[in-house]
Design a protein around this motif. Structure first.
Motif, PDB file in Angstrom:
ATOM      1  N   ALA A 376       0.841  -1.191   0.000  1.00  0.00           N
ATOM      2  CA  ALA A 376       0.000   0.000   0.000  1.00  0.00           C
ATOM      3  C   ALA A 376       0.879   1.245   0.000  1.00  0.00           C
ATOM      4  O   ALA A 376       1.752   1.402   0.862  1.00  0.00           O
ATOM      5  CB  ALA A 376      -0.917   0.013   1.218  1.00  0.00           C
ATOM      6  N   LEU A 377       0.666   2.139  -0.967  1.00  0.00           N
ATOM      7  CA  LEU A 377       1.432   3.382  -1.063  1.00  0.00           C
ATOM      8  C   LEU A 377       0.713   4.505  -0.315  1.00  0.00           C
ATOM      9  O   LEU A 377      -0.489   4.727  -0.503  1.00  0.00           O
ATOM     10  CB  LEU A 377       1.617   3.771  -2.530  1.00  0.00           C
ATOM     11  N   HIS A 378       1.459   5.221   0.514  1.00  0.00           N
ATOM     12  CA  HIS A 378       0.938   6.348   1.281  1.00  0.00           C
ATOM     13  C   HIS A 378       1.785   7.581   0.976  1.00  0.00           C
ATOM     14  O   HIS A 378       3.020   7.529   1.104  1.00  0.00           O
ATOM     15  CB  HIS A 378       0.981   6.063   2.787  1.00  0.00           C
ATOM     16  N   GLY A 379       1.169   8.672   0.603  1.00  0.00           N
ATOM     17  CA  GLY A 379       1.896   9.903   0.353  1.00  0.00           C
ATOM     18  C   GLY A 379       2.475  10.490   1.624  1.00  0.00           C
ATOM     19  O   GLY A 379       1.814  10.519   2.669  1.00  0.00           O
ATOM     20  N   VAL A 380       3.728  10.963   1.551  1.00  0.00           N
ATOM     21  CA  VAL A 380       4.389  11.553   2.714  1.00  0.00           C
ATOM     22  C   VAL A 380       3.984  13.017   2.828  1.00  0.00           C
ATOM     23  O   VAL A 380       4.166  13.802   1.895  1.00  0.00           O
ATOM     24  CB  VAL A 380       5.924  11.421   2.599  1.00  0.00           C
ATOM     25  N   GLN A 496       6.766  -6.516  -4.866  1.00  0.00           N
ATOM     26  CA  GLN A 496       5.528  -7.023  -5.410  1.00  0.00           C
ATOM     27  C   GLN A 496       5.642  -8.479  -5.844  1.00  0.00           C
ATOM     28  O   GLN A 496       4.682  -9.057  -6.327  1.00  0.00           O
ATOM     29  CB  GLN A 496       5.063  -6.149  -6.566  1.00  0.00           C
ATOM     30  N   ALA A 497       6.822  -9.083  -5.669  1.00  0.00           N
ATOM     31  CA  ALA A 497       6.931 -10.509  -5.936  1.00  0.00           C
ATOM     32  C   ALA A 497       6.042 -11.278  -4.964  1.00  0.00           C
ATOM     33  O   ALA A 497       5.471 -12.304  -5.304  1.00  0.00           O
ATOM     34  CB  ALA A 497       8.382 -10.956  -5.789  1.00  0.00           C
ATOM     35  N   SER A 498       5.900 -10.770  -3.721  1.00  0.00           N
ATOM     36  CA  SER A 498       5.046 -11.427  -2.735  1.00  0.00           C
ATOM     37  C   SER A 498       3.891 -10.547  -2.297  1.00  0.00           C
ATOM     38  O   SER A 498       2.887 -11.039  -1.800  1.00  0.00           O
ATOM     39  CB  SER A 498       5.872 -11.831  -1.507  1.00  0.00           C
ATOM     40  N   ALA A 499       4.027  -9.226  -2.442  1.00  0.00           N
ATOM     41  CA  ALA A 499       2.991  -8.292  -2.014  1.00  0.00           C
ATOM     42  C   ALA A 499       2.381  -7.628  -3.241  1.00  0.00           C
ATOM     43  O   ALA A 499       3.072  -6.966  -3.999  1.00  0.00           O
ATOM     44  CB  ALA A 499       3.587  -7.233  -1.086  1.00  0.00           C
ATOM     45  N   ARG A 500       1.082  -7.806  -3.414  1.00  0.00           N
ATOM     46  CA  ARG A 500       0.398  -7.268  -4.588  1.00  0.00           C
ATOM     47  C   ARG A 500      -0.056  -5.836  -4.324  1.00  0.00           C
ATOM     48  O   ARG A 500      -0.625  -5.543  -3.268  1.00  0.00           O
ATOM     49  CB  ARG A 500      -0.797  -8.156  -4.942  1.00  0.00           C
ATOM     50  N   CYS A 501       0.189  -4.950  -5.282  1.00  0.00           N
ATOM     51  CA  CYS A 501      -0.216  -3.553  -5.176  1.00  0.00           C
ATOM     52  C   CYS A 501      -1.385  -3.310  -6.121  1.00  0.00           C
ATOM     53  O   CYS A 501      -1.328  -3.672  -7.302  1.00  0.00           O
ATOM     54  CB  CYS A 501       0.956  -2.638  -5.530  1.00  0.00           C
ATOM     55  N   HIS A 502      -2.460  -2.702  -5.610  1.00  0.00           N
ATOM     56  CA  HIS A 502      -3.657  -2.472  -6.418  1.00  0.00           C
ATOM     57  C   HIS A 502      -3.990  -0.990  -6.591  1.00  0.00           C
ATOM     58  O   HIS A 502      -4.765  -0.639  -7.479  1.00  0.00           O
ATOM     59  CB  HIS A 502      -4.861  -3.178  -5.789  1.00  0.00           C
ATOM     60  N   LEU A 503      -3.426  -0.136  -5.739  1.00  0.00           N
ATOM     61  CA  LEU A 503      -3.640   1.307  -5.856  1.00  0.00           C
ATOM     62  C   LEU A 503      -2.272   1.948  -6.022  1.00  0.00           C
ATOM     63  O   LEU A 503      -1.431   1.869  -5.128  1.00  0.00           O
ATOM     64  CB  LEU A 503      -4.351   1.850  -4.617  1.00  0.00           C
ATOM     65  N   HIS A 504      -2.055   2.591  -7.167  1.00  0.00           N
ATOM     66  CA  HIS A 504      -0.713   2.982  -7.573  1.00  0.00           C
ATOM     67  C   HIS A 504      -0.523   4.500  -7.537  1.00  0.00           C
ATOM     68  O   HIS A 504      -1.464   5.267  -7.338  1.00  0.00           O
ATOM     69  CB  HIS A 504      -0.439   2.449  -8.979  1.00  0.00           C
TER      70      HIS A 504
END
Length: 520
Positions: A376-380, A496-504
């Motif tokens: 999960a990406l979070h803006g700083v 992302q080899a093990s953790a899937r990202c859906h919101l980029h």
């Protein structure tokens, strides 16, 4: 007799057609003539006789996507331009998606579309940061944002992109996520997922549709919704869209058409593509293909959240961290200084994110929870001598994360990879004569475009270079939704080899639609 003489050819009776010589037209010539009609006249022609209806059905035996943009400064003129263009050829609207800039009144646009397309056609209308597509008048392809990329350019103030699709073999509808007072957010999300599963099951017998286009309004956190959809849907289900964009919608099911009021309001909507259970001879076999051009690169060491606080009134998280394998607790200022050193003191000129690896038990309704791993990406937002501040919630003590920054080189390289893979896929289709692409969608970050790459139309290049003749519709947005596992490339981040990202972030998401005739 006077009334008959005033009738148009498309509304005349078969007997009149014989009197004016239409009985002498062979099937090929009749089909050629009907194929040149605009959509509204084509619809009238289909009701003239059984022979005409059969000819119309042959013309529309294949799927079709029709799309156009207009930058006319008069919103109503722009709306009429794109509608005239997308309906200039035979098509039976199974769904419509329109995205608009400043100056458009949602009420006027939606009313126009419902009147023209019918009250049972699923429609999603959203506000966006920019549009991509082919101009309805000039036919030139363009990527346009509402702010200029350079000081020398004149800013574009508004525009519209409209797409209408005909997808034989699929059923399409708009399903909303409703926020209700005094109802827990988790229950709302569960109902949304179950509504999608139940709709798909009613059409196909399967609970997982081949594709979903989803739009959120930014008032709810989309990450847990996507995690639940990822948990509930098969790996073949592709989900694309935009996290934040004001929207209105119309479903073919009138009971779903809920307007905003004090009790409940739509906070997201999913356009669900469900496949009929039995594909019969002559009905299209439509497939969806997903690709992602990543636009961020990891920087600095892997960190572990040491303490986490959340603000009740704001979707913001405060945290401290440790470097992996070390005991020293870092505050926000220390973490940002380390990243600034890594970036050679250029941190002030770029957006920063942290990518948090989240291992969580996920379930829908009464299902047994299952452990899932997502990125999960979070803006700083900033940092001081106590905490690092990031947007969004859902981070826990013990979660691992890394910093990410926008990287044009990474973005360009991954866009070229998407283009190369699409080129190879098209060659395979052409050689085996199995499939043919007939349309596509693009969801690009507002931070990309010409100002990011230094060249125009980079985000659209995979389509323009390999499938220049197919209709493509795109938007510039905030928060690009992309979940897929099909034949096109995705991003290659190590996490992302093990953790899937859906919101980029700083990405471009591609949805390619292909057709193959049924083998049955």
């Amino acid at each position: 007799m006077e009334n008959r003489n005033r009738s148009s050819p498309c509304s005349a009776t078969p007997k009149l057609m014989q009197t004016i010589g239409f009985s002498l037209i062979n099937d090929d010539l009749l089909q050629n003539i009907l194929s040149r009609l605009p959509a509204t006249s084509f619809a009238s022609a289909a009701s003239v006789s059984k022979a005409w209806n059969a000819a119309c059905s042959r013309i529309l035996s294949r799927p079709k996507l029709s799309s156009a943009i207009s930058l006319n400064p008069l919103p109503l003129v722009a709306l009429q331009e794109v509608f005239d263009k997308v309906m200039s050829e035979p098509i039976r609207p199974h769904f419509a998606i329109a995205s608009v800039g400043p100056g458009f009144e949602f009420k006027d646009v939606l009313q126009f579309m419902v009147k023209k397309l019918g009250s049972t056609t699923p429609i999603i209308l959203s506000s966006v940061k920019g549009i991509l597509g082919r101009d309805a008048v000039t036919h030139e392809f363009g990527e346009v944002k509402w702010i200029s990329d350079t000081a020398e350019e004149v800013p574009v103030n508004t525009g519209i992109v409209l797409t209408v699709g005909f997808l034989p073999g699929l059923k399409v509808d708009a399903i909303p996520l409703l926020r209700k007072r005094k109802v827990p957010q988790g229950s709302m999300m569960d109902k949304f997922v179950m509504d999608i599963k139940n709709y798909t099951s009613s059409v196909s017998g399967s609970t997982s549709p081949p594709a979903i286009i989803m739009i959120g309004d930014g008032s709810v956190d989309v990450k847990p919704i996507l995690e639940k959809l990822d948990y509930a849907m098969s790996m073949e289900t592709i989900i694309v869209g935009a996290e934040r964009g004001q929207f209105v919608y119309r479903s073919s099911d009138a009971s779903r058409n809920v307007s905003t009021n004090q009790k409940h309001s739509p906070v997201a909507v999913a356009l669900v593509f469900a496949r009929y259970g039995n594909i019969v001879h002559g009905i299209a076999n439509i497939e969806f293909h997903f690709a992602l051009s990543n636009g961020v690169s990891a920087i600095g060491p892997r960190l572990k959240a040491a303490s986490v606080r959340m603000q009740d009134s704001l979707p913001v998280t405060w945290l401290t961290a440790r470097r992996e394998g070390q005991q020293e607790i870092l505050d926000g200022q220390q973490m940002l200084e380390d990243i600034d050193d890594e970036m050679e003191n250029n941190m002030d000129y770029v957006d920063l994110y942290i990518g948090v690896t989240r291992r969580r038990n996920c379930s829908v309704g009464s299902d047994k929870p299952r452990l899932t791993t997502t990125l999960a990406l979070h803006g700083v937002e900033g940092g001081d001598s106590e905490y690092l501040y990031v947007d969004g919630v859902g981070i826990r003590t013990g979660d691992y994360f890394r910093f990410y920054h926008p990287d044009p080189k990474t973005a360009l390289s991954s866009t070229k990879n998407v283009s190369s893979t699409l080129r190879n896929l098209k060659l395979e289709w052409d050689c085996l004569n199995k499939k043919e692409a007939f349309g596509g969608f693009i969801f690009a970050c507002i931070g990309r475009g010409e100002s990011f790459f230094g060249d125009p139309n980079v985000d659209s290049s995979p389509f323009l270079e390999n499938l220049p003749g197919i209709p493509v519709a795109g938007i510039f947005c905030s928060g690009e939704i992309g979940r897929g596992c099909t034949s096109l490339t995705a991003n290659g981040e190590e996490e992302q080899a093990s953790a899937r990202c859906h919101l980029h972030a700083y990405s471009t998401v591609y949805l390619v639609m292909s057709y193959a005739p049924s083998e049955h």
